[in-house]
Scaffold this motif. Structure first.
Motif, mmCIF file in Angstrom:
data_model
loop_
_atom_site.group_PDB
_atom_site.id
_atom_site.type_symbol
_atom_site.label_atom_id
_atom_site.label_comp_id
_atom_site.label_asym_id
_atom_site.label_seq_id
_atom_site.Cartn_x
_atom_site.Cartn_y
_atom_site.Cartn_z
ATOM 1 N N GLY A 195 36.838 30.916 49.945
ATOM 2 C CA GLY A 195 36.258 32.229 50.174
ATOM 3 C C GLY A 195 35.797 32.811 48.850
ATOM 4 N N VAL A 196 34.931 33.791 48.921
ATOM 5 C CA VAL A 196 34.443 34.490 47.730
ATOM 6 C C VAL A 196 34.489 35.986 48.017
ATOM 7 C CG1 VAL A 196 32.431 34.974 46.286
ATOM 8 C CG2 VAL A 196 32.923 32.630 46.958
ATOM 9 N N GLN A 197 35.113 36.738 47.128
ATOM 10 C CA GLN A 197 35.071 38.200 47.193
ATOM 11 C C GLN A 197 34.138 38.677 46.093
ATOM 12 O OE1 GLN A 197 36.442 40.280 49.515
ATOM 13 N NE2 GLN A 197 35.218 41.852 48.484
ATOM 14 N N THR A 198 33.045 39.335 46.489
ATOM 15 C CA THR A 198 31.985 39.648 45.540
ATOM 16 C C THR A 198 31.432 41.044 45.767
ATOM 17 O OG1 THR A 198 29.714 39.017 44.893
ATOM 18 C CG2 THR A 198 30.399 38.436 47.114
ATOM 19 N N GLY A 258 30.276 26.891 54.695
ATOM 20 C CA GLY A 258 31.253 27.610 55.513
ATOM 21 C C GLY A 258 32.208 28.472 54.724
ATOM 22 N N VAL A 259 31.770 28.965 53.580
ATOM 23 C CA VAL A 259 32.631 29.778 52.712
ATOM 24 C C VAL A 259 32.706 31.207 53.247
ATOM 25 C CG1 VAL A 259 32.885 30.727 50.383
ATOM 26 C CG2 VAL A 259 32.075 28.374 50.704
ATOM 27 N N GLY A 260 33.907 31.749 53.344
ATOM 28 C CA GLY A 260 34.054 33.154 53.698
ATOM 29 C C GLY A 260 33.489 34.035 52.604
ATOM 30 N N CYS A 265 31.488 36.605 57.274
ATOM 31 C CA CYS A 265 31.254 37.754 56.396
ATOM 32 C C CYS A 265 32.172 38.912 56.767
ATOM 33 C CB CYS A 265 29.798 38.199 56.496
ATOM 34 S SG CYS A 265 29.389 39.648 55.480
ATOM 35 N N ASN A 266 32.705 39.583 55.776
ATOM 36 C CA ASN A 266 33.447 40.827 56.005
ATOM 37 C C ASN A 266 33.159 41.770 54.852
ATOM 38 O OD1 ASN A 266 35.870 40.816 53.956
ATOM 39 N ND2 ASN A 266 35.772 38.737 54.792
#
Length: 472
Positions: free
Chosen positions: A177-180, A197-199, A241-242
């Motif tokens: 996952g990536v938080q950006t 398929g990366v969150g 996506c969130n």
């Protein structure tokens, strides 16, 4: 009675525990949840609960069948709570590939000097760190388990080439996952991340520039709403996506239109996270608990209205986690609202220089580094004094949490905040009443049979719901 000096030994017969709230009987706390018809009756140590009609409260407390029902399940409750609190192993890493950020958000928990002048990991260091983490998790997790790596920040897309190489090389070994902040996600980056398929977690604090740009700006003071909005449009409909919206006094009155906005953008889940006050700048935008709770709960109700109107949910994940902590504690997806929290137990954070912290919230507080991934075995780091400060923080040692009936639905977050704001790990965090109102609202929804409307679809799959009583 034997005379003084008699050598005969007297042993008191223990209570058989037949009555609630006396002797060896179970202790139940009645809790006002703000419902017209129901109260909650909670056994705080095990997180057992029942919803009792207000006019039946005395009947429940004096009912042998009610006490027997609890006793039949008490050991199971205790085992599950003990496992949840003390028996888990890390299965996720917040991986910081850079200290730098292109934004200067007012409430950031990473020191400004680090964000402005910090260092990147090299490609070689990223790959070496992932190799070491793979080796560690292979020794601790069941075969076939894919632990989670979340590239976190500062802003990981400033070092995206190293991040992308790591994702490509270790795609079979980790869930990524990536938080950006979303400002650096161009078409190539979006194609790569969605294709693998990366969150993708984005950060945005309002539905309009005049709201969002109050707290999230570039170093030269420019707002970034327009760019993040453009990125969200490109990700519209992507199931991975969130969006995280940090709740401050600057935007709390606009949480309901924020939910409207995110739902219209087809965001499947968001988090309306109350600001963490770990560093002094964040305390300047701290909202008052009652006001924050009022606007937060209104936003929750709007999410439900939208679901009924359109048939499509937007799940407010941090609140959904509170509901799950009540109805099926072991199914929690987030580990902030449990004591000890997940920091150092369920996940840990890796800084760009290899230092390992219990949680990203501690990066910048050097005395909480438990060791260095490139030099020290992870098993040793997890047992370090720095980590034990966090993993040993229990609500039973915190006032007033130790007396609180809902202590295992809240967990007294956050340890970094408690330590830096209130002076120690045995102190509460900054938002006791805000969390209290969330739990009360969750119980109201459960009393009305509406809890599933606020949860992820198929959330029950693979989970066990805790025994509870309703309609007494």
């Amino acid at each position: 009675m034997s005379p003084v000096g008699n050598s005969q030994t007297h042993v008191a017969a223990p209570s058989r525990g037949r009555y609630a709230n006396s002797g060896n009987g179970p202790s139940f706390a009645p809790v006002d949840i703000g419902h017209t018809s129901y109260m909650a009756l909670i056994q705080a140590d095990t997180a057992f609960w029942a919803l009792i009609r207000k006019n039946k409260l005395a009947d429940a407390l004096s009912s042998p069948s009610f006490i027997r029902a609890f006793r039949r399940e008490e050991k199971k409750f205790s085992r599950e709570m003990h496992t949840l609190r003390f028996g888990l192993k890390p299965s996720a890493v917040y991986f910081n590939p850079t200290e730098k950020c292109n934004l200067n958000c007012r409430y950031c928990y990473i020191p400004a000097a680090m964000r402005r002048h910090g260092a990147h990991m090299s490609v070689k260091q990223v790959l070496h760190a992932l190799a070491l983490l793979k080796q560690y998790f292979r020794s601790t997790l069941p075969a076939g388990t894919r632990p989670q790596i979340v590239f976190h920040g500062a802003e990981p897309m400033l070092n995206r080439e190293a991040v992308f190489v790591g994702i490509e090389r270790y795609a079979a070994d980790f869930r990524f996952g990536v938080q950006t902040n979303g400002t650096l996600l161009d078409d190539r980056a979006i194609e790569f991340l969605t294709g693998h398929g990366v969150g993708i977690g984005l950060s945005l604090d309002g539905h309009q520039p005049r709201i969002a740009d109050r707290t999230r700006k570039s170093w030269d003071g420019r707002g970034v709403f327009a760019k993040v909005n453009e990125t969200m449009e490109k990700l519209s409909g992507y199931p991975g996506c969130n969006v995280i919206c940090t709740v401050t006094r600057e935007n709390m009155r606009h949480l309901t239109p924020m939910v409207d906005f995110l739902h219209a953008m087809k965001v499947p889940a968001c988090m309306l996270n109350i600001v963490r006050c770990t560093l002094p700048p964040a305390r300047k935008v701290r909202p008052a608990d009652p006001a924050a709770a009022k606007y937060f709960l209104a936003a929750l109700e709007r999410s439900n209205e939208l679901f009924h109107r359109t048939g499509r949910k937007i799940v407010v994940a941090n609140f959904a986690n509170i509901i799950v902590s009540i109805v099926a504690p072991a199914a929690r997806r987030l580990m902030c609202d449990i004591s000890p929290c997940g920091g150092g137990r369920c996940f840990f954070a890796l800084a760009p220089n290899g230092d390992v912290f219990p949680c990203s919230e501690f990066i910048g507080l050097d005395h909480f580094a438990g060791g260095n991934l490139f030099r020290d075995p992870m098993a040793k780091i997890l047992k370090s004094a720095a980590f034990k400060q966090v993993t040993g923080r229990k609500v039973e040692n915190i006032e007033p949490c130790r007396r609180c009936a809902i202590r295992h639905f809240c967990g007294a977050p956050c340890p970094a905040e408690a330590h830096e704001v209130n002076g120690g790990m045995d102190q509460i965090g900054s938002f006791c009443e805000f969390y209290e109102e969330q739990v009360r609202h969750a119980f109201r929804l459960i009393a009305d049979g509406r809890e599933d409307e606020y949860l992820w679809d198929n959330w029950k799959k693979g989970t066990t719901q805790m025994f509870h009583l309703r309609d007494l």
